[in-house]
Design a protein around this motif. Structure first.
Motif, PDB file in Angstrom:
ATOM      1  N   THR A 104       0.838  -1.211   0.000  1.00 60.73           N
ATOM      2  CA  THR A 104       0.000   0.000   0.000  1.00 60.73           C
ATOM      3  C   THR A 104       0.865   1.251   0.000  1.00 60.73           C
ATOM      4  O   THR A 104       0.591   2.214  -0.739  1.00 60.73           O
ATOM      5  N   SER A 105       1.917   1.261   0.805  1.00 64.53           N
ATOM      6  CA  SER A 105       2.825   2.417   0.828  1.00 64.53           C
ATOM      7  C   SER A 105       3.477   2.615  -0.536  1.00 64.53           C
ATOM      8  O   SER A 105       3.656   3.747  -0.993  1.00 64.53           O
ATOM      9  N   GLN A 156       2.170   1.891  -3.474  1.00 65.74           N
ATOM     10  CA  GLN A 156       1.184   2.462  -4.382  1.00 65.74           C
ATOM     11  C   GLN A 156       0.969   3.945  -4.111  1.00 65.74           C
ATOM     12  O   GLN A 156       0.846   4.752  -5.038  1.00 65.74           O
ATOM     13  N   LEU A 157       0.929   4.314  -2.839  1.00 63.54           N
ATOM     14  CA  LEU A 157       0.761   5.727  -2.490  1.00 63.54           C
ATOM     15  C   LEU A 157       1.963   6.546  -2.944  1.00 63.54           C
ATOM     16  O   LEU A 157       1.808   7.631  -3.523  1.00 63.54           O
ATOM     17  N   GLU A 210      -6.741   7.539  -2.795  1.00 64.31           N
ATOM     18  CA  GLU A 210      -7.563   6.390  -2.416  1.00 64.31           C
ATOM     19  C   GLU A 210      -7.880   5.527  -3.634  1.00 64.31           C
ATOM     20  O   GLU A 210      -7.830   4.294  -3.562  1.00 64.31           O
ATOM     21  N   VAL A 248      -5.089   3.192  -4.770  1.00 66.41           N
ATOM     22  CA  VAL A 248      -4.858   2.005  -3.935  1.00 66.41           C
ATOM     23  C   VAL A 248      -6.061   1.072  -3.898  1.00 66.41           C
ATOM     24  O   VAL A 248      -5.935  -0.144  -4.082  1.00 66.41           O
ATOM     25  N   TRP A 249      -7.238   1.661  -3.697  1.00 69.32           N
ATOM     26  CA  TRP A 249      -8.424   0.828  -3.459  1.00 69.32           C
ATOM     27  C   TRP A 249      -9.452   0.863  -4.603  1.00 69.32           C
ATOM     28  O   TRP A 249     -10.511   0.252  -4.496  1.00 69.32           O
ATOM     29  N   HIS A 293      -2.171   4.902   6.576  1.00 61.18           N
ATOM     30  CA  HIS A 293      -1.153   4.482   5.605  1.00 61.18           C
ATOM     31  C   HIS A 293      -0.192   5.626   5.275  1.00 61.18           C
ATOM     32  O   HIS A 293       0.999   5.379   5.047  1.00 61.18           O
TER      33      HIS A 293
END
Length: 223
Positions: free
Chosen positions: A153-154, A156-157, A175, A178-179, A192
């Motif tokens: 996740t980190s 992707q951010l 958001e 990631v999601w 995150h």
């Protein structure tokens, strides 16, 4: 005014393209071989790179690959007489964003330049902000030469922030990166981002990740 670089060894074609672009208020520099094109690209800021495939001194594919390896994120439009699908796939694999087969209509060239100029290339393999480097090919992140460990996740951010650097990325866009279409509860992004800052900024003197109140987040090379 848009500023493009044309790397083309056919001088008659180059002159025709440059003249036509000027009528459309597009400034165009010209390099007649691949090596000169590579040097021009590194020394000047362009909105789009028009790159012939068959070039003396260094072919277009090699120029494209070298630029992408260096983190060059300007969109590249490949110009070529080769119209086979395999040739196009080779070009895209080398890092080109679009393909235009010769002979082409100059009006179509203008439309493609205008479309490409509105975005950064998604083909870039190396993203950088100050001493923070993300290598998309090797899937590694370093800062000041130190390897950083990031959760998926980190990663992707950070990739979303680095692709946009130095522009602001809205909370909703992060958001979505990631999601997708199913964003989590309101605190998930905050948590995150805390972990991302802990990995990217906490061990170092200067913070690169900044909150832009009312807008989102941005990478900024400032104290």
């Amino acid at each position: 005014m848009l500023h493009v670089l044309l790397v083309e060894d056919d001088l008659d074609l180059a002159e025709t393209v440059i003249d036509y672009l000027s009528l459309e208020n597009i400034e165009c520099d010209h390099a007649s071989n691949g090596l000169a094109g590579l040097e021009f690209s590194q020394q000047h800021q362009y909105d789009v790179l028009l790159l012939d495939l068959n070039l003396p001194r260094m072919d277009g594919l090699t120029v494209c690959e070298k630029l992408r390896e260096q983190g060059y994120d300007v969109p590249i439009l490949m110009l070529t007489a080769r119209d086979q699908l395999s040739d196009k796939i080779t070009g895209f694999n080398a890092g080109t964003d679009d393909y235009l087969v010769k002979p082409f209509e100059l009006d179509e060239l203008i439309v493609r330049i205008q479309a490409l100029s509105r975005r950064r290339s998604g083909q870039v393999q190396r993203l950088q902000c100050d001493d923070l480097i993300m290598d998309l090919q090797t899937k590694t992140v370093t800062r000041s030469g130190q390897s950083l460990k990031l959760s998926p996740t980190s990663w992707q951010l950070l990739e979303a922030l680095m692709r946009a650097y130095p522009d602001v990325v809205a909370k909703q866009k992060l958001e979505a990166a990631v999601w997708g279409d199913t964003p989590p509860d309101s605190d998930s992004l905050k948590v995150h981002m805390f972990h991302l800052r802990k990995a990217v900024d906490a061990p170092f003197e200067k913070n690169l990740i900044h909150t832009i109140p009312g807008h989102g987040f941005a990478l900024r090379n400032e104290t």
